[in-house]
Design a protein around this motif. Structure first.
Motif, PDB file in Angstrom:
ATOM      1  N   THR A  48      -2.324   6.289  -0.355  1.00 58.56           N
ATOM      2  CA  THR A  48      -3.664   6.467  -0.922  1.00 58.56           C
ATOM      3  C   THR A  48      -4.237   5.227  -1.592  1.00 58.56           C
ATOM      4  O   THR A  48      -5.430   5.174  -1.872  1.00 58.56           O
ATOM      5  CB  THR A  48      -3.634   7.579  -1.994  1.00 58.56           C
ATOM      6  OG1 THR A  48      -2.613   7.223  -2.946  1.00 58.56           O
ATOM      7  CG2 THR A  48      -3.308   8.925  -1.387  1.00 58.56           C
ATOM      8  N   HIS A  49      -3.408   4.240  -1.882  1.00 58.42           N
ATOM      9  CA  HIS A  49      -3.890   3.069  -2.600  1.00 58.42           C
ATOM     10  C   HIS A  49      -3.389   1.785  -1.945  1.00 58.42           C
ATOM     11  O   HIS A  49      -2.337   1.777  -1.313  1.00 58.42           O
ATOM     12  CB  HIS A  49      -3.400   3.092  -4.063  1.00 58.42           C
ATOM     13  CG  HIS A  49      -4.092   4.100  -4.897  1.00 58.42           C
ATOM     14  ND1 HIS A  49      -3.751   5.441  -4.867  1.00 58.42           N
ATOM     15  CD2 HIS A  49      -5.126   3.995  -5.790  1.00 58.42           C
ATOM     16  CE1 HIS A  49      -4.532   6.105  -5.695  1.00 58.42           C
ATOM     17  NE2 HIS A  49      -5.369   5.267  -6.271  1.00 58.42           N
ATOM     18  N   ARG A  90       0.832  -1.209   0.000  1.00 58.61           N
ATOM     19  CA  ARG A  90       0.000   0.000   0.000  1.00 58.61           C
ATOM     20  C   ARG A  90       0.862   1.253   0.000  1.00 58.61           C
ATOM     21  O   ARG A  90       1.980   1.277   0.531  1.00 58.61           O
ATOM     22  CB  ARG A  90      -0.942  -0.010   1.197  1.00 58.61           C
ATOM     23  CG  ARG A  90      -0.331   0.502   2.467  1.00 58.61           C
ATOM     24  CD  ARG A  90      -1.330   0.571   3.599  1.00 58.61           C
ATOM     25  NE  ARG A  90      -0.583   0.337   4.818  1.00 58.61           N
ATOM     26  CZ  ARG A  90       0.071   1.296   5.485  1.00 58.61           C
ATOM     27  NH1 ARG A  90       0.047   2.537   5.064  1.00 58.61           N
ATOM     28  NH2 ARG A  90       0.749   1.015   6.576  1.00 58.61           N
ATOM     29  N   GLY A 115      -8.397   2.603  -3.826  1.00 61.83           N
ATOM     30  CA  GLY A 115      -7.661   3.811  -3.476  1.00 61.83           C
ATOM     31  C   GLY A 115      -8.562   5.023  -3.517  1.00 61.83           C
ATOM     32  O   GLY A 115      -9.786   4.921  -3.745  1.00 61.83           O
ATOM     33  N   VAL A 116      -7.955   6.176  -3.312  1.00 61.76           N
ATOM     34  CA  VAL A 116      -8.730   7.412  -3.301  1.00 61.76           C
ATOM     35  C   VAL A 116      -9.380   7.579  -4.667  1.00 61.76           C
ATOM     36  O   VAL A 116      -8.703   7.542  -5.691  1.00 61.76           O
ATOM     37  CB  VAL A 116      -7.808   8.602  -2.979  1.00 61.76           C
ATOM     38  CG1 VAL A 116      -8.574   9.909  -3.120  1.00 61.76           C
ATOM     39  CG2 VAL A 116      -7.255   8.453  -1.572  1.00 61.76           C
ATOM     40  N   GLY A 137      -7.290   6.654   5.789  1.00 67.85           N
ATOM     41  CA  GLY A 137      -6.354   6.350   4.716  1.00 67.85           C
ATOM     42  C   GLY A 137      -6.432   4.912   4.242  1.00 67.85           C
ATOM     43  O   GLY A 137      -7.414   4.202   4.492  1.00 67.85           O
ATOM     44  N   ALA A 138      -5.374   4.489   3.547  1.00 60.97           N
ATOM     45  CA  ALA A 138      -5.329   3.130   3.005  1.00 60.97           C
ATOM     46  C   ALA A 138      -4.775   2.184   4.063  1.00 60.97           C
ATOM     47  O   ALA A 138      -3.892   2.558   4.838  1.00 60.97           O
ATOM     48  CB  ALA A 138      -4.455   3.096   1.762  1.00 60.97           C
ATOM     49  N   LEU A 197      -9.818   1.122   2.318  1.00 69.51           N
ATOM     50  CA  LEU A 197      -9.605   2.564   2.371  1.00 69.51           C
ATOM     51  C   LEU A 197     -10.712   3.142   3.225  1.00 69.51           C
ATOM     52  O   LEU A 197     -11.884   2.865   2.988  1.00 69.51           O
ATOM     53  CB  LEU A 197      -9.679   3.154   0.950  1.00 69.51           C
ATOM     54  CG  LEU A 197      -9.389   4.650   0.844  1.00 69.51           C
ATOM     55  CD1 LEU A 197      -7.875   4.865   0.792  1.00 69.51           C
ATOM     56  CD2 LEU A 197     -10.043   5.234  -0.404  1.00 69.51           C
ATOM     57  N   ARG A 255      -0.188   4.958  -7.867  1.00 67.75           N
ATOM     58  CA  ARG A 255      -1.018   3.768  -8.041  1.00 67.75           C
ATOM     59  C   ARG A 255      -0.338   2.778  -8.990  1.00 67.75           C
ATOM     60  O   ARG A 255      -0.253   1.575  -8.703  1.00 67.75           O
ATOM     61  CB  ARG A 255      -2.363   4.209  -8.615  1.00 67.75           C
ATOM     62  CG  ARG A 255      -3.311   3.111  -9.019  1.00 67.75           C
ATOM     63  CD  ARG A 255      -4.479   3.759  -9.771  1.00 67.75           C
ATOM     64  NE  ARG A 255      -5.453   2.803 -10.236  1.00 67.75           N
ATOM     65  CZ  ARG A 255      -5.324   2.033 -11.325  1.00 67.75           C
ATOM     66  NH1 ARG A 255      -4.237   2.090 -12.038  1.00 67.75           N
ATOM     67  NH2 ARG A 255      -6.306   1.203 -11.658  1.00 67.75           N
TER      68      ARG A 255
END
Lengths: 259, 259, 259, 259, 259, 259, 259
Positions: G42-43, G39, G215-216, G141-142, G137, G184
């Motif tokens: 964000t992902h 991770r 992810g985001v 956060g992730a 997520l 990503r």
């Protein structure tokens, strides 16, 4: 003695008609630290050895108040004892709520014994591994009972259970005839002497024993350490003078070695 | 005899059609202290040996009142006996409440036997390890039953169970024909003689036995120790005179040795 | 034959397709004292040996009334038999309450057999250890059934179960063809002769056997001892005359020795 | 073959993917007395050997009526068979009550098989030890099924189960092609011939077999003994003439010896 | 490999992290007669070998219709398979009732797999001993799944299970790339060729196999024997001409011997 | 010591009156990473070693907040500890909801101990494999308890559990008399010194330990890593100066080797 | 190491305080095909090897979507993993229904761990034989968690489980410090490199692995094969240039051999 297949299950009888698992649970009582009880016509005194596991810890509670008129001292598996003490408290509260009078001690003792018996007749349980000295006062006077893992109970004038309790029993047997007329303080002193017997020469101090009393005009309560220490101190002064009782006492201390 | 796999579970039959676990439970009865019962047309007397475990304790209760018209004496696992005596008391109370008349003794005995039978046919239980002598009086007269761990029961004129009960049985068999017409006090005396047989020469005193009676015009009750002691004393005076019965008695005392 | 792992659990089949635990329970029937039954077109007679365990006791009940039109005699585990007799009584009462007519005997027998079957297919139970001779009268006439621990039942003209029952069976097989037309009293006499066969030379008296009858115009009841004794006495007089039948009889008595 | 740990519990697979306990239960079917079934387009005939256990008893019922249009013949554990026949009767009654039409035979057979399957997948039960030949007539014609302890079922033109059933099977296989067009009476005769094959030279009489039939315009019923005996007698007359078929038959009789 | 204590209970892991009882149940699938499945974009064909146990019986059903759009073929314990097919039918009916649309095939397969998984994690059950080929058509096209006793499932283009299925798998692997564009009849022919591979030289006839099909515009149904036989006949004519494919085929037939 | 049959089941007593399964569960506590607790009159500090299983992972949580006034540190089976921490949270929430006041710490500890005791008396469960240090503040001041898998609990001034905890205990025993009057920060420093003892020479950094505090005016919370690291840094500066304490400390570090 | 009696039951502690059955279940994870997770801030990317059992089948699903914000990859017993993924889905749906917000990932992970813990403390169950990488997520956060059969869970920056996962772990440890800031697509590429490590020289293609990402601004979804294949192709072009990393990689590939 050789036994191989009859002693792993509480629901299995041996060919000689014994329940070994129940007998083994009774052995657990002997492994706990000593507890003693003695009673006069009006008072019952419980005392228990409370050595701490380490300097850092407080001792484990061995004497429990059940109700204003009843208390117990335990020897064996402390966790089992605590669970049973809660059971006893509930029984007393329920009785008081329903009948508005304290639960008579003999009835309480029977309920405790019945609860223990159930665990000797179900394959998915085990007998409790704790012995309980039940001290109580009711309309019929002061009572001292011993409840055993087997579901039996006995009334006693004085009794000692737990490790090295034989020395205390020997002491109590030598003296018990006088107990019925003892004053409250004499009872406590004899309790302290009996506890001392189980210590195998170790010095008795108020920090390694708990003493509780219940009697006419006196709710069950643990006596504070300071009072106990004063009594121990006065006992020691008294002891230093007469040498002969000491000799007898040493003999008693030797006895448990033979067991 | 060699047995290896059929005797650890109450639900397992042996190839010869026996339930060993039930037989082992019956052995437990033989390990308890002796109890005897005998009856006339109008009275039933129960007597039990009550030796205390130590000087300090009272004896364990072996004779229980169930209702005004019924009582029991037990031999074997005392805790099991106590649980069953409570069961009997409940049965009597329920019957009295519903029918406003005392529960007939034979029906009570069947209910007890059925409760015992259940424990011989469930794998998670064990047979009760206690034998019960049930003494009762109802409209059909005085009754004495023996309830066995196997779920069987038998009506008796007189019977003895527990350790060294063979000596008492021998005594009772020699004398039982007269029992039906005995007076209440003669029954009690014969009970005491029978108890004495089980003591193997130990002196009989009122402190080591309990005697109870139920009969026409007399609720089930334990006879007070003083009365018992007086009877024992009078028996001894009578015994000292005739030497011959003593000889017979010694022979009877010797018999159990052969068992 | 060597068997090691298939005979301790009632839910385990042996490789040859046998349920050993059920067979072992059937052995228990052979260990009980003998019971016999025989019937004519209008009457059924049950008889059971009732030797007392000791001089002091009454005998154990082996013959039970179930309803006005049905009764049973048992051999094997008496406690199991008693529990089943109570079951039968309940079935009869329930049927009578619902249908206002007596429960037909064949249906009662099936219900009993189904109850027994359940105990051969659950791992936490054991098969019942008792055989039952069921005697009954209903609209289709007199019936005699044998219910086995395996959950099977058989209708019989005459049958004997329990220890040394082979001698009685031999006697009954020699004579059964005449039974259908026997009078009530002839049936009873043949029942007594059959019982005598199982005694291995011991003298038959009314005190060691129970005889019961049910028939047209006659509810199921146990015949009183006096009547039985008179019949036995008359049989003996008759027997003393002809010596030959005695010889045959001794041969029959010898037979069980071979089993 | 050596097997040690996979054959005592019905929920344990062997390493080769077999359930030995189910296979052992199938052996129980082979131990029962023989039962045979055969069908034409319009009729099904069931026949079972019914040797009595002793001269004194009637035979055990092996053929059961389930409903007007269905009946069964069993081989193996009779008690299990009886319990299953009651189950079948209930299924038929329930269906008739709800749908006001008879339960189709294939559905009945599946319900029976599902009940048997459950007993092969629960550790506290055992597989049923009985095989059932189910004979029925519904809108799709006459049916003959065999239900096995494993929870399987098979449709047959003709089949034989139980001890020495191989001889009957050999007979049926030689003849089955004609069965579909047989008359009712020819079916019965072939059933009797097949039964005879299982008797190993013992004489066939109407007293040792039961024959039942269900067909178009004919409810399931057991044929009375007199009719059967007449058929047997006529068969024997016919047989005496041709010697050759007999020779073939003896060969068939010898076959089971090899099993 | 030696294993002794980890393979008798489905809830016991082996030290290497395996569940032997689940693996043994998977062996049961290999013992059933062969079943094969293959699919194009629009059709799925199931085929199963259906040899009858004897001349007298019809074959056991191996192919079951579940719903209009789904059917299964099984290999292994037929009784387990039948119980699961009933489960599948109920799931389909319930879904159709609630949502008024057919249950999508992948969801059905997951429900079946979850039911199988439960049996691998409870000590009183056993894993199902049956493998299922699930053929279905839904909005996403034609599907073929294999559900294993372990609770796993896999989607396949073509697959074969049961005894001697390796030969069929070898055949399918050689040809599967063309299946997706096959016509319905080509699929059926390939199914018959694959079935033939499992017969080890035995002649393929319509009487020893069942073939079913589901596809666009065609509900799941078993194809009638006559149509199948015609296809087999035409296949044989085609085969006689080219000798080479036969050689390949024999090689494939030899393969299973090595397993 | 040789033991063979008494140590696989928690409901089986050994002949000496021990429950081996409970003792084995207590061994699991020794296998977890170390946790220590110490308290003054007003504050309790918990600290736990939190080494990550790999560089890639965060550490496993060993210190849990239960309520504003209570928190725990665990050693042993983390999953068991997490389940028990959830139990504790529920108890606190329920009490707060019903009585609108925080649950007194001693009562919470008893409830936890009773939950643990149940698992030592049921055959289908196992004792929890985790030890808990419970730190709390209530009206009676600051408390530190140790709850053991056996269902026992002890109050401590300071204690250490888990692997190599003996070194920490030795450190705490040398210093504990001063703890009662320590300031909050002195407590934390001693906690860090004690944790350092368990690391066997490994460097103490804020990343491998968690420290939490609860005290007068301060809810239970984990102290942030930066603060801890600053304290560690300042400790090291202080340590470099005096060499003698180090020597003592090395001796303490050596001690665990002897265990 | 020799162990004989402590490793067949999940409720039995070994003398050293270990639960062997739980450890054996953890071995099952190592037998599944590899799964990896990593991770950034964000992902989260999950990847799993998906080799098909045969040419004919599709691969087994190893990556499951749980909710829009959560997904899992499993290694070990696929059936157990599927059942747990359904459990997770239900938890998410229920939370969303009640609170109208997605279930935070850490809470979901705890519920999963608690469900697994229960199976380590009941005698009639077994621990799950599957490890789960949970990618999610939420507002914090992730997240990437590993849930183990023992009921433990750990948060990771990157992790690999299943067979030959050690090579992937070595790769991830060399690189993980950069992951937090990865884009990503860089994450996905590193996932593919890590997967490649587990293949022991086998060629990585999009057909033998599944890659999923959450992810985001991007719901959890499996990336289509075409995209993956393009990434693999571009990776290979890049790799051909620098020879040195390859050498390191071979070393890493060799490592698992030592395990």
């Amino acid at each position: 003695m050789f036994r191989n297949q009859y002693d792993t299950d509480v629901t299995t009888w041996s060919p000689a008609g014994r329940l070994f698992q129940v007998e083994y649970a009774m052995e657990a009582v002997k492994q706990g630290s000593a507890a003693i009880g003695l009673r006069s016509a009006t008072h019952v005194v419980l005392a228990a050895v409370n050595k701490t596991a380490s300097e850092l810890s407080s001792h484990q509670k061995k004497v429990f108040k059940v109700d204003d008129h009843v208390g117990i001292a335990i020897a064996g598996l402390t966790a089992d004892g605590r669970v049973l003490s809660r059971f006893l408290r509930n029984e007393c509260i329920n009785h008081a709520f329903v009948y508005e009078s304290p639960l008579p001690v003999p009835r309480l003792v029977v309920q405790l014994a019945d609860k223990a018996q159930v665990c000797t007749q179900r394959s998915w349980k085990r007998p409790y591994g704790v012995g309980l000295l039940v001290a109580g006062l009711d309309e019929t006077g002061a009572h001292l009972y011993y409840n055993c893992p087997s579901g039996n109970y006995f009334e006693y004038q004085a009794f000692a259970i737990g490790s090295r309790s034989q020395a205390a029993k020997t002491y109590l047997e030598r003296r018990f005839e006088a107990f019925n007329n003892h004053s409250r303080d004499d009872l406590i002193k004899d309790a302290l002497f009996a506890i001392k017997e189980t210590l195998q020469g170790e010095k008795l101090t108020s920090s390694i024993c708990t003493v509780a009393v219940v009697g006419v005009g006196e709710s069950f309560h643990v006596i504070d350490q300071k009072t106990i220490q004063e009594m121990i101190d006065s006992m020691e002064i008294a002891e230093e003078a007469p040498a002969e009782p000491d000799a007898v006492q040493e003999e008693a201390e030797a006895a448990p070695m033979d067991i």
